[in-house]
Design a protein around this motif. Sequence first.
Motif, short mmCIF file in Angstrom:
data_model
loop_
_atom_site.label_atom_id
_atom_site.label_comp_id
_atom_site.label_asym_id
_atom_site.label_seq_id
_atom_site.Cartn_x
_atom_site.Cartn_y
_atom_site.Cartn_z
N THR A 57 0.86 -1.19 0.00
CA THR A 57 0.00 0.00 0.00
C THR A 57 0.89 1.23 0.00
O THR A 57 1.80 1.34 0.83
CB THR A 57 -0.91 0.03 1.25
N VAL A 58 0.64 2.12 -0.95
CA VAL A 58 1.36 3.40 -0.99
C VAL A 58 0.43 4.48 -0.46
O VAL A 58 -0.72 4.59 -0.89
CB VAL A 58 1.81 3.74 -2.42
N ILE A 59 0.94 5.26 0.47
CA ILE A 59 0.16 6.37 1.05
C ILE A 59 0.86 7.66 0.66
O ILE A 59 2.00 7.91 1.05
CB ILE A 59 0.08 6.24 2.58
N ASN A 60 0.20 8.47 -0.15
CA ASN A 60 0.84 9.69 -0.65
C ASN A 60 0.77 10.81 0.39
O ASN A 60 0.12 10.66 1.44
CB ASN A 60 0.27 10.09 -2.01
N PRO A 61 1.43 11.94 0.16
CA PRO A 61 1.48 13.01 1.16
C PRO A 61 0.10 13.56 1.54
O PRO A 61 -0.05 14.17 2.61
CB PRO A 61 2.33 14.09 0.47
N ASP A 62 -0.91 13.34 0.68
CA ASP A 62 -2.26 13.81 0.99
C ASP A 62 -3.05 12.78 1.78
O ASP A 62 -4.24 13.00 2.08
CB ASP A 62 -3.01 14.13 -0.31
N GLY A 63 -2.42 11.63 2.11
CA GLY A 63 -3.10 10.60 2.87
C GLY A 63 -3.92 9.65 2.01
O GLY A 63 -4.62 8.78 2.54
N GLU A 64 -3.81 9.76 0.71
CA GLU A 64 -4.55 8.90 -0.21
C GLU A 64 -3.79 7.58 -0.38
O GLU A 64 -2.57 7.57 -0.53
CB GLU A 64 -4.68 9.61 -1.56
N MET A 103 17.21 8.59 2.53
CA MET A 103 18.21 9.20 3.40
C MET A 103 17.73 10.55 3.93
O MET A 103 18.01 10.91 5.08
CB MET A 103 19.53 9.38 2.65
N ASP A 104 17.02 11.29 3.10
CA ASP A 104 16.54 12.62 3.48
C ASP A 104 15.22 12.59 4.24
O ASP A 104 14.67 13.65 4.58
CB ASP A 104 16.38 13.49 2.23
N GLY A 105 14.69 11.39 4.50
CA GLY A 105 13.47 11.27 5.27
C GLY A 105 12.21 11.57 4.48
O GLY A 105 11.17 11.87 5.07
N TRP A 106 12.28 11.45 3.17
CA TRP A 106 11.13 11.77 2.32
C TRP A 106 10.12 10.63 2.22
O TRP A 106 8.99 10.83 1.81
CB TRP A 106 11.60 12.14 0.91
N TRP A 107 10.55 9.40 2.57
CA TRP A 107 9.63 8.28 2.60
C TRP A 107 10.08 7.27 3.65
O TRP A 107 11.23 7.27 4.07
CB TRP A 107 9.48 7.60 1.23
#
Length: 440
Positions: A57-64, A103-107
């Motif tokens: 499951t992928v959860i995008n930054p909008d919570g979708e 590494m940058d904490g983006w995911w």
Amino acid sequence: MKTVPKSQATTGDQAADSAALSSAANQEAFNKRIQTLPSGERYLYKLLTMIDSGDLTVINPDGESFQFGCPGTSTPLYLQIHNPKTYDRIFAFGVLGFCEAYMDGWWDEKNNNLVELTGLLHRSNIYITVRDRFAVGLFLKVAKQRLRNIPTRIENSRKNVQHHYDLGNDFYQLFLDPTMGYSCGYQRDQTDSIAQMQHQKYELICRKLALQPGETLVDIGCGWGGMLIYAAEQYGISGTGITLSGEQAKLAQQRINERGLGDRLKIQIIDYREIQGQYDKFVSIGMFEHVGEANFGTFMQKAADLLKPNGIGVLHTIATQTNERNGAWVDKYIFPGGCLPKLHELTDELWKAKLAVAHCDNLKTHYAETLRHWADNFVANWDKIQALDPMYDDRFFRMWYLYLQSSEASFRDGNLHIYQLLFYKGKQWPLTVPMDFTFD
């Protein structure tokens, strides 16, 4: 024959039709939704539709949420995208961008299960698809980086080795075993500790070499001296180890002296191309990956030169089944200048150097287990590691955690292998012991 009542059959057909319609409707809704997304996000989701087994499951930054694979068929994985720039980074730089974004904490993976996540990408051939995709930005970035690190010159080899191995002895002591073995161990039982696995690896190599008291052994890329110390204490040999890491050499010699082996073992800080002399036996563990494709033949010829007539050697090295010699992210952050060989290249170059192959083992699963132990130790001791130096910050932690976890996945589900090649010099078969290296 048992018959199904018509009413039940009808109900079953209706349920199947309903499920099919629901699935089709969901697929249509999914297709319509991703068409409205930015190109980078759309690219990632189209890649993930290659998953035919697994549960992601992928959860995008909008919570979708977007579901891929077969829900409920395996350990559920959750890829949480925190920063929308992640998508474009993946689109532009592929695996390199994906890893840098982590590494940058983006995911994150919700449960920090990077082994299973990376393994799923390997099993679904997504990793290879992204790697083989031509991107001008990635090509230029990687080409410039690799030109700087190419290990043809000794100065570059020294710089590449020091980048990784001179991080500090205190750092490595907090996640390796007491012998400081930093290569694939040998697992005999699922309950084996990492220390047992490393001792068993040394013992396996000693048996393959048929070591005898009084013989001489040269260790190319000796690390912290674990192999030499074991062989000296258990088999009565004397020997020389070489490394390009000053940190390794200092601790290796200290450990040798503490065991009263200083008159039999010595460590030199030199390149393998510089060492002279001849020895009864030769070993190189986890070093060949650093010599570079142009030097495969040079290394094998040096092995031949260092062995006495009828001498025996063991080469222990990671190898690949693909055309990828060193991933762009690994080359930039972990092992600059690394170059993984293919098995046929190893045997071809040994043949050219007039070294005959006697035996070959593939320890692929053993390395996966070794890496699992290292990752567990790394996480358990992170507070102590962080206290060593400000350089060990959160970004460093994420980089090393990803390195250890993704490497484990590459040995479990990817195209990485680990070979031990036993070879000998001359035409006469020098092995008087049976070719059976099992333990009592």
